[in-house]
Design an enzyme around this catalytic site. Structure first.
Site, PDB file in Angstrom:
ATOM      1  N   HIS A   1      10.657 100.201  19.877  1.00 15.51           N
ATOM      2  CA  HIS A   1      10.786 100.167  18.420  1.00 15.51           C
ATOM      3  C   HIS A   1      10.753  98.750  17.859  1.00 15.51           C
ATOM      4  CE1 HIS A   1      15.134  99.668  19.446  1.00 15.51           C
ATOM      5  NE2 HIS A   1      15.146  98.935  18.352  1.00 15.51           N
TER       6      HIS A   1
ATOM      7  N   SER B   1      18.256  94.511  20.186  1.00 11.47           N
ATOM      8  CA  SER B   1      17.357  95.479  20.805  1.00 11.47           C
ATOM      9  C   SER B   1      16.273  94.777  21.621  1.00 11.47           C
ATOM     10  CB  SER B   1      16.705  96.358  19.740  1.00 11.47           C
ATOM     11  OG  SER B   1      17.620  97.290  19.232  1.00 11.47           O
TER      12      SER B   1
ATOM     13  N   ASP C   1      11.617 104.368  24.816  1.00 12.69           N
ATOM     14  CA  ASP C   1      11.917 103.196  23.990  1.00 12.69           C
ATOM     15  C   ASP C   1      11.771 101.906  24.785  1.00 12.69           C
ATOM     16  OD1 ASP C   1      12.447 101.899  21.624  1.00 12.69           O
ATOM     17  OD2 ASP C   1      14.619 101.899  21.909  1.00 12.69           O
TER      18      ASP C   1
END
Length: 308
Positions: A55, A161, A85
């Site tokens: 993402h 992230s 992911d």
């Protein structure tokens, strides 16, 4: 404070992990048609391969990685897999040595972990905590879930992230991927399955998966049936997609799937694990409980092509 003070030992571990791992963790500047974004990534091979969250680089037109020593290098997105992911990048220039990969399968609840990344644009940040729980599931935008997610109380914020979750020996055991609430962080595990995904993305830029076209829920089986098949639960089919491999094979709503390709089925994620590239266009035996009898149906999964 003595040399054997617990806080000293804790600090020594975190300091060592930060010293060894942080130089190989990059801050990502991502430019898309909608604007700019940020995240983290880590070097995982000597030839310039980096790992981040899918993402983080969605819609990327250009990506630049900046390391702790100030070195900046353009990177290309080799491949993304939204269902795990994970994304693989390749640097166009020289990068630091790779972070050694560990195995999340060896983690224990309560174990020390260290999160390294670039939250809120603060490059080279380090937080530490423990493994709060294991085996969590993380929903994705595609409707599928990521299995065996690591839950930690190490502080994570936007920008973390794609960064590293390391164990006390400085091995990457997870990729930080989400903040679920105050004091709650999640990371995609580094294990046999995700290593295969990373290798496939590096080699071919995408991960091929198979598709059956059913949705369902875990249900408790009658004691007699549970004893017969060796499992207390099965997956009751709640819906079958029109024109799907499952519909063509004669799977019906209300069927309880108990095995697929010789493997016990107890949840939707049990099926997801089996829907790998090897299953595409191959006849697979599915056993269902229907109208008081075990029925074998033969389904030919197709390639999943509509994942975002």
């Amino acid at each position: 404070m003595t040399s054997e003070d617990p806080l000293d030992a804790y600090s020594a571990v975190v300091t060592r992990v930060a010293r060894e791992v942080l130089p190989s963790v990059a801050s990502l500047a991502v430019r898309t048609s909608r604007g700019e974004g940020a995240g983290s990534a880590s070097v995982i091979s000597d030839d310039g391969v980096l790992l981040t969250s899918a993402h983080v680089v969605v819609g990327a037109r250009s990506v630049e990685a900046t390391f702790a020593d100030g070195t900046a290098v353009a990177v290309d997105v080799v491949g993304r897999d939204v269902l795990s992911d994970l994304a693989v990048l390749r640097a166009r220039g020289t990068v630091p040595p790779p972070v050694p990969l560990g195995d999340a399968a060896g983690l224990s609840v309560g174990q020390l972990v260290v999160a390294l990344g670039n939250p809120m644009g603060l490059a080279g940040s380090v937080t530490a905590g423990i493994v709060s729980n294991l085996g969590r599931s993380l929903p994705t935008a595609s409707g599928r879930v990521i299995d065996e997610v690591i839950q930690t109380d190490a502080a994570l914020n936007p920008g973390n992230s794609g960064g590293v979750l390391a164990d006390g020996r400085g091995r990457m055991v997870g990729v930080n991927t989400a903040v679920a609430g105050i004091g709650l962080g999640l990371a995609v595990p580094i294990n046999r399955a995700t290593r295969d995904i990373i290798a496939t993305l590096t080699r071919s830029g995408r991960v091929r998966r198979a598709w059956l076209g059913i949705v369902g829920a875990r249900v408790q089986l009658a004691p007699e049936l549970a004893a017969r098949i060796g499992s207390p639960t099965g997956l009751q089919v709640a819906g079958v997609a029109s024109g799907s491999p499952a519909e063509l094979a004669g799977v019906h709503r209300g069927d309880i799937v108990v095995s697929l390709d010789g493997n016990d089925v107890v949840t939707s994620t049990s099926i997801q694990r089996l829907m790998v590239e090897d299953a595409i266009d191959r006849q697979v035996e599915m056993t269902v409980w229907r109208n008081g009898a075990l029925v074998d149906v033969f389904v030919v999964p197709r390639e999943l092509v509509d994942a975002p």
